[in-house]
Write a protein that holds these residues in place. Structure first.
Motif, PDB file in Angstrom:
ATOM      1  N   PRO A   1     103.845  -4.149  31.887  1.00 32.08           N
ATOM      2  CA  PRO A   1     104.620  -3.182  31.094  1.00 32.08           C
ATOM      3  C   PRO A   1     104.571  -3.463  29.599  1.00 32.08           C
ATOM      4  O   PRO A   1     104.480  -2.535  28.796  1.00 32.08           O
ATOM      5  N   GLY A   2     104.619  -4.747  29.203  1.00 32.92           N
ATOM      6  CA  GLY A   2     104.601  -5.078  27.782  1.00 32.92           C
ATOM      7  C   GLY A   2     103.298  -4.709  27.117  1.00 32.92           C
ATOM      8  O   GLY A   2     103.275  -4.098  26.036  1.00 32.92           O
ATOM      9  N   ILE A   3     102.183  -5.066  27.748  1.00 28.25           N
ATOM     10  CA  ILE A   3     100.866  -4.735  27.186  1.00 28.25           C
ATOM     11  C   ILE A   3     100.651  -3.227  27.176  1.00 28.25           C
ATOM     12  O   ILE A   3     100.101  -2.668  26.219  1.00 28.25           O
ATOM     13  N   THR A   4     101.094  -2.554  28.234  1.00 27.34           N
ATOM     14  CA  THR A   4     100.965  -1.098  28.296  1.00 27.34           C
ATOM     15  C   THR A   4     101.690  -0.447  27.126  1.00 27.34           C
ATOM     16  O   THR A   4     101.141   0.426  26.441  1.00 27.34           O
ATOM     17  N   ALA A   5     102.935  -0.882  26.895  1.00 24.28           N
ATOM     18  CA  ALA A   5     103.710  -0.328  25.793  1.00 24.28           C
ATOM     19  C   ALA A   5     103.080  -0.684  24.445  1.00 24.28           C
ATOM     20  O   ALA A   5     103.061   0.133  23.519  1.00 24.28           O
ATOM     21  N   LEU A   6     102.549  -1.900  24.333  1.00 26.01           N
ATOM     22  CA  LEU A   6     101.929  -2.358  23.091  1.00 26.01           C
ATOM     23  C   LEU A   6     100.725  -1.494  22.729  1.00 26.01           C
ATOM     24  O   LEU A   6     100.580  -1.039  21.589  1.00 26.01           O
ATOM     25  N   VAL A   7      99.850  -1.279  23.696  1.00 25.53           N
ATOM     26  CA  VAL A   7      98.653  -0.470  23.452  1.00 25.53           C
ATOM     27  C   VAL A   7      99.022   0.972  23.137  1.00 25.53           C
ATOM     28  O   VAL A   7      98.515   1.575  22.177  1.00 25.53           O
TER      29      VAL A   7
ATOM     30  N   SER B   1     114.742  -0.868  30.595  1.00 24.23           N
ATOM     31  CA  SER B   1     113.314  -0.936  30.268  1.00 24.23           C
ATOM     32  C   SER B   1     112.532   0.118  31.052  1.00 24.23           C
ATOM     33  O   SER B   1     111.619   0.756  30.524  1.00 24.23           O
ATOM     34  N   ILE B   2     112.896   0.281  32.318  1.00 25.09           N
ATOM     35  CA  ILE B   2     112.246   1.299  33.149  1.00 25.09           C
ATOM     36  C   ILE B   2     112.475   2.690  32.549  1.00 25.09           C
ATOM     37  O   ILE B   2     111.549   3.500  32.441  1.00 25.09           O
ATOM     38  N   ALA B   3     113.728   2.944  32.171  1.00 27.79           N
ATOM     39  CA  ALA B   3     114.055   4.245  31.572  1.00 27.79           C
ATOM     40  C   ALA B   3     113.268   4.461  30.286  1.00 27.79           C
ATOM     41  O   ALA B   3     112.785   5.571  30.022  1.00 27.79           O
ATOM     42  N   TYR B   4     113.118   3.395  29.485  1.00 28.43           N
ATOM     43  CA  TYR B   4     112.380   3.516  28.232  1.00 28.43           C
ATOM     44  C   TYR B   4     110.905   3.815  28.488  1.00 28.43           C
ATOM     45  O   TYR B   4     110.297   4.651  27.809  1.00 28.43           O
ATOM     46  N   LEU B   5     110.320   3.140  29.479  1.00 30.20           N
ATOM     47  CA  LEU B   5     108.923   3.400  29.806  1.00 30.20           C
ATOM     48  C   LEU B   5     108.726   4.842  30.273  1.00 30.20           C
ATOM     49  O   LEU B   5     107.740   5.499  29.914  1.00 30.20           O
ATOM     50  N   LEU B   6     109.660   5.345  31.062  1.00 37.09           N
ATOM     51  CA  LEU B   6     109.570   6.737  31.520  1.00 37.09           C
ATOM     52  C   LEU B   6     109.737   7.701  30.342  1.00 37.09           C
ATOM     53  O   LEU B   6     109.069   8.743  30.285  1.00 37.09           O
TER      54      LEU B   6
ATOM     55  N   SER C   1      96.732   9.881  29.555  1.00 36.64           N
ATOM     56  CA  SER C   1      96.373   8.618  30.207  1.00 36.64           C
ATOM     57  C   SER C   1      97.429   7.563  29.924  1.00 36.64           C
ATOM     58  O   SER C   1      97.831   6.804  30.814  1.00 36.64           O
ATOM     59  N   ALA C   2      97.900   7.535  28.658  1.00 37.35           N
ATOM     60  CA  ALA C   2      98.964   6.593  28.305  1.00 37.35           C
ATOM     61  C   ALA C   2     100.244   6.913  29.062  1.00 37.35           C
ATOM     62  O   ALA C   2     100.960   6.010  29.510  1.00 37.35           O
ATOM     63  N   ALA C   3     100.532   8.206  29.228  1.00 37.65           N
ATOM     64  CA  ALA C   3     101.728   8.614  29.964  1.00 37.65           C
ATOM     65  C   ALA C   3     101.657   8.147  31.414  1.00 37.65           C
ATOM     66  O   ALA C   3     102.639   7.632  31.967  1.00 37.65           O
ATOM     67  N   VAL C   4     100.495   8.313  32.030  1.00 42.30           N
ATOM     68  CA  VAL C   4     100.321   7.871  33.412  1.00 42.30           C
ATOM     69  C   VAL C   4     100.473   6.356  33.509  1.00 42.30           C
ATOM     70  O   VAL C   4     101.103   5.834  34.447  1.00 42.30           O
ATOM     71  N   ALA C   5      99.896   5.635  32.537  1.00 41.87           N
ATOM     72  CA  ALA C   5     100.016   4.172  32.534  1.00 41.87           C
ATOM     73  C   ALA C   5     101.464   3.739  32.397  1.00 41.87           C
ATOM     74  O   ALA C   5     101.932   2.814  33.081  1.00 41.87           O
TER      75      ALA C   5
ATOM     76  N   ALA D   1     104.177   5.506  33.183  1.00 38.73           N
ATOM     77  CA  ALA D   1     104.884   5.860  34.412  1.00 38.73           C
ATOM     78  C   ALA D   1     104.524   4.891  35.530  1.00 38.73           C
ATOM     79  O   ALA D   1     105.381   4.505  36.342  1.00 38.73           O
ATOM     80  N   GLY D   2     103.253   4.483  35.584  1.00 38.06           N
ATOM     81  CA  GLY D   2     102.835   3.522  36.603  1.00 38.06           C
ATOM     82  C   GLY D   2     103.513   2.177  36.423  1.00 38.06           C
ATOM     83  O   GLY D   2     103.946   1.542  37.403  1.00 38.06           O
ATOM     84  N   ALA D   3     103.633   1.719  35.169  1.00 43.63           N
ATOM     85  CA  ALA D   3     104.323   0.455  34.895  1.00 43.63           C
ATOM     86  C   ALA D   3     105.790   0.548  35.291  1.00 43.63           C
ATOM     87  O   ALA D   3     106.357  -0.378  35.884  1.00 43.63           O
ATOM     88  N   ALA D   4     106.421   1.689  34.978  1.00 45.49           N
ATOM     89  CA  ALA D   4     107.818   1.890  35.362  1.00 45.49           C
ATOM     90  C   ALA D   4     107.955   1.907  36.879  1.00 45.49           C
ATOM     91  O   ALA D   4     108.895   1.331  37.441  1.00 45.49           O
ATOM     92  N   GLY D   5     107.007   2.557  37.561  1.00 42.23           N
ATOM     93  CA  GLY D   5     107.046   2.606  39.020  1.00 42.23           C
ATOM     94  C   GLY D   5     106.929   1.232  39.641  1.00 42.23           C
ATOM     95  O   GLY D   5     107.619   0.925  40.628  1.00 42.23           O
ATOM     96  N   THR D   6     106.072   0.401  39.063  1.00 44.89           N
ATOM     97  CA  THR D   6     105.931  -0.970  39.565  1.00 44.89           C
ATOM     98  C   THR D   6     107.240  -1.741  39.437  1.00 44.89           C
ATOM     99  O   THR D   6     107.646  -2.457  40.346  1.00 44.89           O
ATOM    100  N   MET D   7     107.899  -1.563  38.292  1.00 42.87           N
ATOM    101  CA  MET D   7     109.177  -2.252  38.083  1.00 42.87           C
ATOM    102  C   MET D   7     110.256  -1.737  39.035  1.00 42.87           C
ATOM    103  O   MET D   7     111.086  -2.493  39.539  1.00 42.87           O
TER     104      MET D   7
END
Length: 207
Positions: free
Chosen positions: A23-29, A80-85, A190-194, A196-202
């Motif tokens: 999640p951190g790297i995803t958000a960073l990129v 954090s999950i809410a923020y990623l979404l 693509s970033a949105a899917v990434a 959402a995927g990180a949030a789903g994992t969490m």
């Protein structure tokens, strides 16, 4: 007293853990692509601060205290999950903008730093590394306050800054290349899917 071999083992383990996308790297990129270098490094600063907090918990035997605040950390993880979404939604609905613009407000930088800190504190991978795996890499009984301040903190900052910078620079290359409307739309989605995927994992780890 920790020796050079211990420091080498720690930096290698941390470097591998940090380089594995999460999640951190995803958000960073995503933040670096969308908002540029300053926002990327602001978020990276938040990530580093979060890692240093967990390092301190582990070194000073505060894992029990950290666990006693499980409700707080649960709230942080869900925030954090809410923020990623939220980021996923922002990127999915983003309009084309000037990729060459580097203007970033102080509020944006503050939001990036705070989000980096929140994502790190709520990231199960970070928690597992410092509170579970770190004692296997280092004999924490031999670590003094001086070792922590003069060796482990600088080593942690150096490793995370190096790994994060590599990802930010990669994101900036993409940012410069993708200036067209269609390319930007595909990038944002693509970033949105990434995200959402990180949030789903969490979420799966919380259930």
């Amino acid at each position: 007293m920790i020796n050079l071999a211990d420091v080498a083992a720690y930096t290698m383990a941390l470097g591998i853990a940090a380089a594995i996308p999460g999640p951190g790297i995803t958000a960073l990129v995503a933040r670096s692509v969308g908002s540029g270098t300053r926002a990327g490094f602001a978020l990276l600063t938040g990530i580093i601060v979060g890692d240093l907090l967990y390092l301190s918990f582990a070194v000073f035997g505060l894992a029990i205290i950290a666990q006693s605040f499980s409700t707080v950390f649960t709230f942080i993880r869900w925030a954090s999950i809410a923020y990623l979404l939220y980021l996923a939604w922002q990127f999915w609905t983003a309009e084309r903008h000037d990729m060459q613009s580097t203007e970033t407000s102080r509020s944006d930088l503050g939001a990036a730093l705070t989000s980096g800190l929140g994502i790190t504190l709520g990231n199960p991978k970070t928690i597992a590394f410092y509170l579970a795996l770190l004692p296997l890499v280092l004999d924490l009984n031999t670590v003094t306050v001086g070792n922590w301040a003069m060796v482990l903190v600088p080593a942690t900052i150096a490793v995370l800054l190096t790994v994060g910078t590599v990802y930010i620079l990669g994101a900036l290359v993409v940012r410069r290349i993708l200036a067209g409307s269609k390319a930007q739309r595909n990038l944002h989605r693509s970033a949105a899917v990434a995200m959402a995927g990180a949030a789903g994992t969490m979420i799966l780890r919380e259930l």
